[in-house]
Design a protein around this motif. Structure first.
Motif, PDB file in Angstrom:
ATOM      1  N   ALA A 100       0.812  -1.125  -0.052  1.00  0.00           N
ATOM      2  CA  ALA A 100       0.222  -0.113  -0.144  1.00  0.00           C
ATOM      3  C   ALA A 100       0.927   1.283   0.054  1.00  0.00           C
ATOM      4  N   GLU A 101       2.119   1.268   0.728  1.00  0.00           N
ATOM      5  CA  GLU A 101       2.935   2.275   0.850  1.00  0.00           C
ATOM      6  C   GLU A 101       3.439   2.443  -0.471  1.00  0.00           C
ATOM      7  N   THR A 102       3.970   1.438  -1.236  1.00  0.00           N
ATOM      8  CA  THR A 102       4.654   1.555  -2.170  1.00  0.00           C
ATOM      9  C   THR A 102       3.628   2.096  -3.638  1.00  0.00           C
ATOM     10  N   THR A 103       2.339   1.820  -3.367  1.00  0.00           N
ATOM     11  CA  THR A 103       1.374   2.078  -4.304  1.00  0.00           C
ATOM     12  C   THR A 103       1.212   3.531  -4.148  1.00  0.00           C
ATOM     13  N   ALA A 104       0.988   4.097  -2.949  1.00  0.00           N
ATOM     14  CA  ALA A 104       1.059   5.574  -2.750  1.00  0.00           C
ATOM     15  C   ALA A 104       2.176   6.389  -3.317  1.00  0.00           C
ATOM     16  N   LYS A 119       5.305   5.347 -21.621  1.00  0.00           N
ATOM     17  CA  LYS A 119       6.647   6.204 -22.005  1.00  0.00           C
ATOM     18  C   LYS A 119       7.177   7.066 -20.894  1.00  0.00           C
ATOM     19  N   ASP A 120       6.561   7.167 -19.785  1.00  0.00           N
ATOM     20  CA  ASP A 120       7.016   7.800 -18.822  1.00  0.00           C
ATOM     21  C   ASP A 120       7.451   6.935 -17.419  1.00  0.00           C
ATOM     22  N   MET A 121       7.534   5.604 -17.869  1.00  0.00           N
ATOM     23  CA  MET A 121       8.116   4.812 -16.932  1.00  0.00           C
ATOM     24  C   MET A 121       9.693   4.907 -16.348  1.00  0.00           C
ATOM     25  N   GLY A 122      10.373   5.344 -17.288  1.00  0.00           N
ATOM     26  CA  GLY A 122      11.820   5.786 -16.905  1.00  0.00           C
ATOM     27  C   GLY A 122      11.870   6.808 -15.766  1.00  0.00           C
ATOM     28  N   PRO A 123      11.133   7.821 -16.024  1.00  0.00           N
ATOM     29  CA  PRO A 123      11.270   9.143 -15.063  1.00  0.00           C
ATOM     30  C   PRO A 123      10.791   8.596 -13.523  1.00  0.00           C
ATOM     31  N   VAL A 124       9.516   8.004 -13.711  1.00  0.00           N
ATOM     32  CA  VAL A 124       8.979   7.609 -12.375  1.00  0.00           C
ATOM     33  C   VAL A 124       9.987   6.542 -11.569  1.00  0.00           C
ATOM     34  N   MET A 125      10.486   5.493 -12.383  1.00  0.00           N
ATOM     35  CA  MET A 125      11.067   4.584 -11.772  1.00  0.00           C
ATOM     36  C   MET A 125      12.423   5.279 -11.388  1.00  0.00           C
ATOM     37  N   ALA A 126      13.089   6.256 -11.844  1.00  0.00           N
ATOM     38  CA  ALA A 126      14.387   7.038 -11.453  1.00  0.00           C
ATOM     39  C   ALA A 126      13.923   7.881 -10.140  1.00  0.00           C
ATOM     40  N   ALA A 127      12.705   8.568 -10.163  1.00  0.00           N
ATOM     41  CA  ALA A 127      12.351   9.089  -9.051  1.00  0.00           C
ATOM     42  C   ALA A 127      12.133   8.234  -7.800  1.00  0.00           C
ATOM     43  N   LEU A 128      11.368   7.248  -8.062  1.00  0.00           N
ATOM     44  CA  LEU A 128      11.166   6.250  -6.964  1.00  0.00           C
ATOM     45  C   LEU A 128      12.501   5.666  -6.349  1.00  0.00           C
ATOM     46  N   LYS A 129      13.260   5.168  -7.135  1.00  0.00           N
ATOM     47  CA  LYS A 129      14.459   4.745  -6.699  1.00  0.00           C
ATOM     48  C   LYS A 129      15.382   5.886  -6.064  1.00  0.00           C
ATOM     49  N   ARG A 131      14.054   8.212  -4.242  1.00  0.00           N
ATOM     50  CA  ARG A 131      13.504   8.685  -3.113  1.00  0.00           C
ATOM     51  C   ARG A 131      13.271   7.582  -1.878  1.00  0.00           C
ATOM     52  N   HIS A 132      12.919   6.277  -2.611  1.00  0.00           N
ATOM     53  CA  HIS A 132      12.608   5.138  -1.820  1.00  0.00           C
ATOM     54  C   HIS A 132      13.374   3.950  -2.011  1.00  0.00           C
ATOM     55  N   GLY A 133      14.667   4.013  -2.647  1.00  0.00           N
ATOM     56  CA  GLY A 133      15.292   2.784  -3.189  1.00  0.00           C
ATOM     57  C   GLY A 133      15.801   1.914  -2.059  1.00  0.00           C
ATOM     58  N   ASP A 137      12.024  -3.289  -3.158  1.00  0.00           N
ATOM     59  CA  ASP A 137      12.517  -4.155  -4.001  1.00  0.00           C
ATOM     60  C   ASP A 137      12.138  -3.674  -5.278  1.00  0.00           C
ATOM     61  N   MET A 138      13.195  -3.086  -6.160  1.00  0.00           N
ATOM     62  CA  MET A 138      12.810  -2.382  -7.139  1.00  0.00           C
ATOM     63  C   MET A 138      12.317  -3.454  -8.363  1.00  0.00           C
ATOM     64  N   SER A 139      12.477  -4.572  -8.393  1.00  0.00           N
ATOM     65  CA  SER A 139      11.869  -5.409  -9.342  1.00  0.00           C
ATOM     66  C   SER A 139      10.337  -5.745  -9.249  1.00  0.00           C
ATOM     67  N   LYS A 140      10.013  -5.721  -7.976  1.00  0.00           N
ATOM     68  CA  LYS A 140       8.439  -5.762  -7.653  1.00  0.00           C
ATOM     69  C   LYS A 140       7.863  -4.404  -8.343  1.00  0.00           C
ATOM     70  N   ALA A 141       8.656  -3.069  -7.475  1.00  0.00           N
ATOM     71  CA  ALA A 141       8.091  -1.822  -7.783  1.00  0.00           C
ATOM     72  C   ALA A 141       7.981  -1.721  -9.305  1.00  0.00           C
ATOM     73  N   SER A 142       9.005  -2.149 -10.259  1.00  0.00           N
ATOM     74  CA  SER A 142       8.924  -2.054 -11.473  1.00  0.00           C
ATOM     75  C   SER A 142       7.504  -2.498 -12.217  1.00  0.00           C
ATOM     76  N   GLY A 143       7.055  -3.688 -11.611  1.00  0.00           N
ATOM     77  CA  GLY A 143       5.698  -4.246 -12.161  1.00  0.00           C
ATOM     78  C   GLY A 143       4.577  -3.277 -11.763  1.00  0.00           C
ATOM     79  N   MET A 144       4.677  -2.764 -10.555  1.00  0.00           N
ATOM     80  CA  MET A 144       3.804  -1.956  -9.924  1.00  0.00           C
ATOM     81  C   MET A 144       3.547  -0.638 -10.743  1.00  0.00           C
ATOM     82  N   VAL A 145       4.656  -0.285 -10.983  1.00  0.00           N
ATOM     83  CA  VAL A 145       4.855   1.225 -11.812  1.00  0.00           C
ATOM     84  C   VAL A 145       4.246   0.845 -13.558  1.00  0.00           C
ATOM     85  N   LYS A 146       4.543  -0.063 -13.823  1.00  0.00           N
ATOM     86  CA  LYS A 146       3.971  -0.490 -15.153  1.00  0.00           C
ATOM     87  C   LYS A 146       2.630  -0.723 -15.178  1.00  0.00           C
ATOM     88  N   ALA A 147       2.035  -1.518 -13.906  1.00  0.00           N
ATOM     89  CA  ALA A 147       0.511  -1.412 -13.959  1.00  0.00           C
ATOM     90  C   ALA A 147      -0.140  -0.165 -13.968  1.00  0.00           C
TER      91      ALA A 147
END
Length: 150
Positions: A100-104, A119-129, A131-133, A137-147
């Protein structure tokens, strides 16, 4: 600093005679030294705790994958050894964010960056890493960002 905590835990384990724990802690120390040596030749400068967390996260991921493979292969004794090492590694990792915290966090970054498509996945992943890297678990977070972006 995490490096000092790991050294202190190694000394404590040695005094207590905990062989498995000593082995796991020495393995962590060796991986950290390997990473230090790698960084000597690179131009990247990294904060010490960040470096240690990165090493620990990589080691934890490797242990999880090994546990899965050993259990699938019917080698429970090896899986149990890996689980013991994983427990020691996780002691030094920061508390992981819940789903839930990751989704938020993803939604907040998505709104802040105005991200709306894959197309915006790269910048979102960079910001996520950034701030919260350490807590993700970035591999799980990647799937959540994609969804979230599809």
């Amino acid at each position: 600093m995490l490096r000092d905590d790991i050294k202190a835990a190694t000394i404590t384990a040695m005094k207590a005679g905990e062989k498995e724990r000593i082995a796991a802690l020495r393995l962590i120390g060796a991986k950290i030294k390997d990473r230090d040596i790698e960084l000597r030749t690179s131009s990247k400068d990294m904060a010490d705790d960040h470096l240690v967390i990165e090493v620990l996260q990589k080691m934890a991921k490797q242990r999880r994958e090994s546990i899965q493979m050993f259990e699938d292969g019917g080698r429970q004794e090896l899986a149990d050894k890996e689980k013991g090492e994983l427990a020691v590694i996780e002691e030094f990792l920061p508390q992981q964010m819940s789903e839930a915290e990751t989704t938020a966090a993803i939604e907040a970054i998505k709104a802040e960056l105005g991200a709306s498509s894959l197309k915006d996945m790269g910048p979102v992943m960079a910001a996520l890493k950034e701030r919260h890297g350490a807590q993700l678990d970035m591999s799980k977070a990647s799937g959540m960002v994609k969804a979230a972006l599809s």
